[in-house]
Design a protein around this motif. Sequence first.
Motif, PDB file in Angstrom:
ATOM      1  N   THR A 186     -15.540 -28.576  -3.688  1.00  0.00           N
ATOM      2  CA  THR A 186     -15.455 -29.895  -4.310  1.00  0.00           C
ATOM      3  C   THR A 186     -16.016 -29.868  -5.729  1.00  0.00           C
ATOM      4  OG1 THR A 186     -15.681 -30.935  -2.137  1.00  0.00           O
ATOM      5  CG2 THR A 186     -16.086 -32.324  -4.047  1.00  0.00           C
ATOM      6  N   ASP A 187     -17.092 -29.120  -5.924  1.00  0.00           N
ATOM      7  CA  ASP A 187     -17.666 -28.983  -7.267  1.00  0.00           C
ATOM      8  C   ASP A 187     -16.685 -28.300  -8.211  1.00  0.00           C
ATOM      9  OD1 ASP A 187     -19.997 -30.181  -6.448  1.00  0.00           O
ATOM     10  OD2 ASP A 187     -21.122 -28.312  -6.211  1.00  0.00           O
ATOM     11  N   GLN A 188     -15.905 -27.354  -7.694  1.00  0.00           N
ATOM     12  CA  GLN A 188     -14.889 -26.699  -8.513  1.00  0.00           C
ATOM     13  C   GLN A 188     -13.837 -27.714  -8.952  1.00  0.00           C
ATOM     14  OE1 GLN A 188     -14.812 -23.806  -9.798  1.00  0.00           O
ATOM     15  NE2 GLN A 188     -12.706 -23.623 -10.520  1.00  0.00           N
ATOM     16  N   THR A 189     -13.455 -28.603  -8.039  1.00  0.00           N
ATOM     17  CA  THR A 189     -12.515 -29.669  -8.411  1.00  0.00           C
ATOM     18  C   THR A 189     -13.093 -30.523  -9.530  1.00  0.00           C
ATOM     19  OG1 THR A 189     -11.635 -29.764  -6.147  1.00  0.00           O
ATOM     20  CG2 THR A 189     -11.227 -31.666  -7.553  1.00  0.00           C
ATOM     21  N   GLU A 190     -14.384 -30.861  -9.409  1.00  0.00           N
ATOM     22  CA  GLU A 190     -15.017 -31.707 -10.423  1.00  0.00           C
ATOM     23  C   GLU A 190     -15.093 -31.003 -11.771  1.00  0.00           C
ATOM     24  OE1 GLU A 190     -15.692 -34.984  -9.970  1.00  0.00           O
ATOM     25  OE2 GLU A 190     -14.529 -34.404  -8.213  1.00  0.00           O
ATOM     26  N   LEU A 191     -15.335 -29.703 -11.763  1.00  0.00           N
ATOM     27  CA  LEU A 191     -15.360 -28.942 -13.008  1.00  0.00           C
ATOM     28  C   LEU A 191     -13.987 -28.973 -13.671  1.00  0.00           C
ATOM     29  CD1 LEU A 191     -16.965 -27.098 -14.917  1.00  0.00           C
ATOM     30  CD2 LEU A 191     -16.246 -25.158 -13.504  1.00  0.00           C
ATOM     31  N   LEU A 192     -12.946 -28.762 -12.873  1.00  0.00           N
ATOM     32  CA  LEU A 192     -11.588 -28.822 -13.406  1.00  0.00           C
ATOM     33  C   LEU A 192     -11.256 -30.223 -13.914  1.00  0.00           C
ATOM     34  CD1 LEU A 192      -9.847 -26.651 -10.667  1.00  0.00           C
ATOM     35  CD2 LEU A 192     -10.077 -26.051 -13.084  1.00  0.00           C
ATOM     36  N   ARG A 193     -11.777 -31.247 -13.242  1.00  0.00           N
ATOM     37  CA  ARG A 193     -11.548 -32.620 -13.693  1.00  0.00           C
ATOM     38  C   ARG A 193     -12.189 -32.857 -15.067  1.00  0.00           C
ATOM     39  NH1 ARG A 193     -10.306 -36.275 -10.159  1.00  0.00           N
ATOM     40  NH2 ARG A 193     -11.533 -35.319  -8.488  1.00  0.00           N
ATOM     41  N   THR A 194     -13.401 -32.317 -15.249  1.00  0.00           N
ATOM     42  CA  THR A 194     -14.089 -32.480 -16.530  1.00  0.00           C
ATOM     43  C   THR A 194     -13.331 -31.792 -17.652  1.00  0.00           C
ATOM     44  OG1 THR A 194     -16.233 -32.613 -15.421  1.00  0.00           O
ATOM     45  CG2 THR A 194     -16.256 -32.070 -17.748  1.00  0.00           C
ATOM     46  N   PHE A 195     -12.896 -30.553 -17.416  1.00  0.00           N
ATOM     47  CA  PHE A 195     -12.118 -29.839 -18.425  1.00  0.00           C
ATOM     48  C   PHE A 195     -10.820 -30.583 -18.736  1.00  0.00           C
ATOM     49  CE2 PHE A 195     -14.206 -25.604 -17.107  1.00  0.00           C
ATOM     50  CZ  PHE A 195     -15.146 -25.733 -18.107  1.00  0.00           C
ATOM     51  N   ASP A 196     -10.178 -31.093 -17.699  1.00  0.00           N
ATOM     52  CA  ASP A 196      -8.926 -31.826 -17.875  1.00  0.00           C
ATOM     53  C   ASP A 196      -9.135 -33.053 -18.746  1.00  0.00           C
ATOM     54  OD1 ASP A 196      -6.251 -32.878 -17.249  1.00  0.00           O
ATOM     55  OD2 ASP A 196      -7.311 -34.286 -15.958  1.00  0.00           O
ATOM     56  N   ARG A 197     -10.208 -33.788 -18.505  1.00  0.00           N
ATOM     57  CA  ARG A 197     -10.475 -35.021 -19.234  1.00  0.00           C
ATOM     58  C   ARG A 197     -10.682 -34.745 -20.719  1.00  0.00           C
ATOM     59  NH1 ARG A 197     -14.735 -36.637 -16.303  1.00  0.00           N
ATOM     60  NH2 ARG A 197     -16.337 -36.140 -17.828  1.00  0.00           N
ATOM     61  N   GLN A 198     -11.313 -33.608 -21.033  1.00  0.00           N
ATOM     62  CA  GLN A 198     -11.672 -33.330 -22.418  1.00  0.00           C
ATOM     63  C   GLN A 198     -10.626 -32.502 -23.154  1.00  0.00           C
ATOM     64  OE1 GLN A 198     -15.675 -31.800 -22.775  1.00  0.00           O
ATOM     65  NE2 GLN A 198     -16.453 -33.125 -21.174  1.00  0.00           N
ATOM     66  N   MET A 199      -9.958 -31.580 -22.442  1.00  0.00           N
ATOM     67  CA  MET A 199      -9.059 -30.638 -23.114  1.00  0.00           C
ATOM     68  C   MET A 199      -7.611 -30.773 -22.690  1.00  0.00           C
ATOM     69  SD  MET A 199     -11.446 -27.214 -23.115  1.00  0.00           S
ATOM     70  CE  MET A 199     -11.374 -27.081 -21.338  1.00  0.00           C
ATOM     71  N   GLY A 200      -7.348 -31.552 -21.636  1.00  0.00           N
ATOM     72  CA  GLY A 200      -5.982 -31.677 -21.160  1.00  0.00           C
ATOM     73  C   GLY A 200      -5.679 -30.697 -20.048  1.00  0.00           C
ATOM     74  N   ALA A 201      -4.525 -30.918 -19.422  1.00  0.00           N
ATOM     75  CA  ALA A 201      -4.175 -30.171 -18.218  1.00  0.00           C
ATOM     76  C   ALA A 201      -3.456 -28.859 -18.498  1.00  0.00           C
ATOM     77  CB  ALA A 201      -3.295 -31.050 -17.318  1.00  0.00           C
ATOM     78  N   ALA A 202      -2.860 -28.722 -19.667  1.00  0.00           N
ATOM     79  CA  ALA A 202      -1.978 -27.578 -19.909  1.00  0.00           C
ATOM     80  C   ALA A 202      -2.674 -26.244 -19.724  1.00  0.00           C
ATOM     81  CB  ALA A 202      -1.386 -27.668 -21.316  1.00  0.00           C
ATOM     82  N   SER A 203      -3.931 -26.158 -20.159  1.00  0.00           N
ATOM     83  CA  SER A 203      -4.634 -24.869 -20.105  1.00  0.00           C
ATOM     84  C   SER A 203      -5.215 -24.563 -18.737  1.00  0.00           C
ATOM     85  CB  SER A 203      -5.762 -24.852 -21.148  1.00  0.00           C
ATOM     86  OG  SER A 203      -6.720 -25.859 -20.858  1.00  0.00           O
ATOM     87  N   LEU A 204      -5.075 -25.491 -17.777  1.00  0.00           N
ATOM     88  CA  LEU A 204      -5.726 -25.326 -16.481  1.00  0.00           C
ATOM     89  C   LEU A 204      -4.761 -24.956 -15.362  1.00  0.00           C
ATOM     90  CD1 LEU A 204      -8.074 -28.458 -16.610  1.00  0.00           C
ATOM     91  CD2 LEU A 204      -8.692 -26.089 -17.107  1.00  0.00           C
ATOM     92  N   VAL A 205      -3.496 -24.729 -15.686  1.00  0.00           N
ATOM     93  CA  VAL A 205      -2.494 -24.592 -14.631  1.00  0.00           C
ATOM     94  C   VAL A 205      -2.802 -23.432 -13.689  1.00  0.00           C
ATOM     95  CG1 VAL A 205      -0.936 -23.257 -16.126  1.00  0.00           C
ATOM     96  CG2 VAL A 205      -0.024 -24.476 -14.150  1.00  0.00           C
TER      97      VAL A 205
END
Length: 377
Positions: free
Chosen positions: A111-130
Amino acid sequence: MGNRLRELRTARGWSQERLVREIERYARQHVAVVASTASLHVYISEWENGKRPITERYAAILRPLLGATSSELLGIANSPAVPPTADGYDELVSRIENARSISAGAVKALTDQTELLRTFDRQMGAASLVDQMAGHLTTLEETLTFAVLPDARQPVARALAGAATLAAWQALDVGAVERAWRHYELAKRAAQEANEPMYLAHAMAEQAYVLCDAGRPAMGLELVRDALRIGGGRVSPRLKAWLHAAEAELCATNGAVADCQRALERAAAALPGGPETRDPDMLSIFLNGGHLERWRGHSLALIGEDDAVANLYSALADMDPTFVRAKSGLHIDLAQAHLARVEPSQATEHLQQARLLAGRTGSVRHRRRIELLTARL
């Protein structure tokens, strides 16, 4: 089937020249070796015309740049997911035992990994997280596949529901509509297995935006209202407010002005007071008075109400600077509100700001809205 590089590139509004620059920038940041500028121009042209296959070396760069999975980039037809093959009963039993013994701490780590990805998504966008998001979902799905008993499955299913909903929203943001839809379906199944009506209602309401973007806003509104009915009295006050705000937006999109106003009133009535934004019972929900003010302004802008401008400027003044993608959306809303008031110069200023922020986050969804409003100037 040929690759979809040209389609993915043009969805971002990038020329081949821009893609070359982005590949070179990525290579510098990640200390990767790529061909010369002249050779990259040739490669891109040949990739897009089917004269040269995209190797994994370059696919690993293009996926995060374009927010695409391997199948979306390379044009591989989707096929049903195949569960991991167990090499004999010993390995199968081993996987089942491992899943059975998964601890609360391990689920929390996921769940913490999901939250980390959510934080990155909010600040940098989703494209780099695929790639990271795909790997995270695979881990959760495989864990759930081999978890047999309900006491082991339920917490993993809950974690999967949250992660799949985030992955779906990210996919929608980068223009991967089918991937978004499949992830929402996965999230709904996981929420049902976990017996979590809050997660189910949230996934359903977000999925309504796929229908809305596809030109079926009436169906989207119906889905949001179904989510409200399913949630009933089993959702938190903050999620209830979020659902009514989503209902208001879909009402506005459908031109139902009175229904939009009523839904906004219900959202305000349900929202807990104070500056707190995070719902402790539903970590994916960020909503306080300032966020609701922005949502109100967005909905009013859709129906051309004069009050939208004041609401949106108030929300802009109070916005958390880490919500980069949301700020892009707010500038788009302000442009729309100014256009409704026949104020093209102010609309142009906000579209310029929105375009810069959408470029930072790689939001195809925001870029589409920007292009539609630019055409009205």
